[in-house]
Design an enzyme around this catalytic site. Structure first.
Site, PDB file in Angstrom:
ATOM      1  N   LYS A   1     -10.124   1.313  -2.562  1.00  0.00           N
ATOM      2  CA  LYS A   1     -10.339   0.895  -1.170  1.00  0.00           C
ATOM      3  C   LYS A   1     -11.780   1.169  -0.744  1.00  0.00           C
ATOM      4  O   LYS A   1     -12.259   2.298  -0.803  1.00  0.00           O
ATOM      5  CB  LYS A   1      -9.363   1.651  -0.268  1.00  0.00           C
ATOM      6  CG  LYS A   1      -9.262   1.160   1.154  1.00  0.00           C
ATOM      7  CD  LYS A   1      -8.141   1.926   1.861  1.00  0.00           C
ATOM      8  CE  LYS A   1      -7.815   1.382   3.222  1.00  0.00           C
ATOM      9  NZ  LYS A   1      -6.663   2.103   3.830  1.00  0.00           N
ATOM     10  N   GLU A  32       0.838  -1.197   0.000  1.00  0.00           N
ATOM     11  CA  GLU A  32       0.000   0.000   0.000  1.00  0.00           C
ATOM     12  C   GLU A  32       0.874   1.248   0.000  1.00  0.00           C
ATOM     13  O   GLU A  32       1.908   1.307   0.665  1.00  0.00           O
ATOM     14  CB  GLU A  32      -0.907   0.006   1.234  1.00  0.00           C
ATOM     15  CG  GLU A  32      -1.867   1.193   1.273  1.00  0.00           C
ATOM     16  CD  GLU A  32      -2.808   1.170   2.477  1.00  0.00           C
ATOM     17  OE1 GLU A  32      -3.892   1.755   2.384  1.00  0.00           O
ATOM     18  OE2 GLU A  32      -2.445   0.575   3.500  1.00  0.00           O
ATOM     19  N   CYS A  36      -5.770  -3.018   2.786  1.00  0.00           N
ATOM     20  CA  CYS A  36      -5.534  -2.705   4.193  1.00  0.00           C
ATOM     21  C   CYS A  36      -6.795  -2.872   5.054  1.00  0.00           C
ATOM     22  O   CYS A  36      -7.153  -3.977   5.425  1.00  0.00           O
ATOM     23  CB  CYS A  36      -4.946  -1.308   4.314  1.00  0.00           C
ATOM     24  SG  CYS A  36      -4.085  -1.021   5.888  1.00  0.00           S
TER      25      CYS A  36
END
Length: 300
Positions: A135, A65, A176
């Site tokens: 995301k 990331e 994440c």
């Protein structure tokens, strides 16, 4: 449906037949990069590691990331670029084609109109854009005296679950904080994913507590391989320090491969036969009580 009939979770056609034992597996490399303030230097390091991974036999190379930018809301606007037209995307596309590998391009701050996203782009071995994941779950947390972070101050959330196929393997992508949401992982498994890859940058508070735990939980939940790819840990005094410890969890929820906090590359083989083995021996996919509960993907 009558009261005498049973409800079961649908099994993806990929797993209705026994996997061929001679399948050699997918050779992957998870690259744990040191990330600094110089974007060009960060991207050049990533490209170099892609070629080095290929030399060691990798067919798929995954980056962490925010590999081209320091991680922080104060940096996203400055480092943002378009996907796939931006300089980082062009560099990764070219590296994928030159090395002849699939590149899961970690994440970059993406600019789209007047919005910013945290985005993972996937490139096939010809350099073609294969998938793009924004995301879904933004990292907004407040742990008193330890860490407060609010991605939503700057970023917009994505609205789609992302999967793609490479070398006959269905692969799901999360970023994440997405890792904390088992519903998303379950839908990727329903769609036939044998491998889930999460570029991530857990911090020094939640990393020791939850990084490996969540990888193993998602692997256990979905009976799939789960790969986590972190940046290397920054030195003391940095504004944000990632936990590091990129790892691979297998469908039994064991962790056969893991790095420490320093820069490095994890090489491993994704064996599809292990997926079939676990799913046949512990057949939760046929036993799920969808008459009582279910996880449903909504159309967009």
């Amino acid at each position: 449906m009558s009261d005498c009939e049973s409800y079961v979770d649908a099994t993806h056609p990929r797993f209705l037949k026994k996997l061929v034992a001679m399948h050699s597996g997918l050779k992957i490399a998870l690259v744990q990069l040191a990330v600094g303030p110089d974007k060009a230097k960060n991207v050049a390091a990533a490209v170099q590691e892609i070629h080095k991974a290929k030399e060691k036999g990798a067919q798929l190379v995954a980056l962490p990331e925010c590999f081209n930018s320091p991680y922080g809301t104060e940096f996203f606007e400055e480092y943002a670029e378009e996907v796939p037209a931006g300089e980082t995307s062009r560099a990764l596309s070219r590296a994928a084609a030159e090395a002849g590998v699939c590149v899961v391009g970690g994440t970059v701050p993406e600019r789209c109109g007047d919005r910013l996203y945290n985005t993972c782009a996937v490139w096939d071995p010809s350099g073609k854009l294969l998938a793009q994941h924004r995301k879904l779950h933004l990292f907004d947390i407040d742990i008193p005296n330890k860490i407060t972070f609010k991605e939503s101050d700057v970023l917009s959330p994505g609205d789609k679950i992302t999967t793609f196929e490479f070398n006959g393997i269905k692969i799901g992508i999360g970023i994440c904080y997405d890792l904390r949401f088992g519903e998303m992982a379950h839908i990727m498994a329903q769609e036939g994913c044998a491998l889930q890859i999460y570029p991530g940058a857990f911090n020094m508070t939640t990393g020791p507590l939850h990084w490996e735990l969540l990888a193993r939980a998602r692997a256990c939940d979905t009976q799939a391989w789960v790969a986590l790819v972190s940046p290397a840990r920054a030195p003391p005094g940095a504004a944000y320090r990632a936990w590091g410890h990129s790892l691979l969890a297998d469908p039994w929820a064991a962790v056969p491969h893991a790095l420490g906090p320093a820069p490095g590359t994890l090489h491993a083989t994704i064996d599809l036969n292990v997926v079939e083995e676990v799913r046949s021996q512990i057949p939760i996919r046929r036993q799920r009580r969808t008459d009582v509960y279910d996880t449903i993907k909504k159309s967009k």
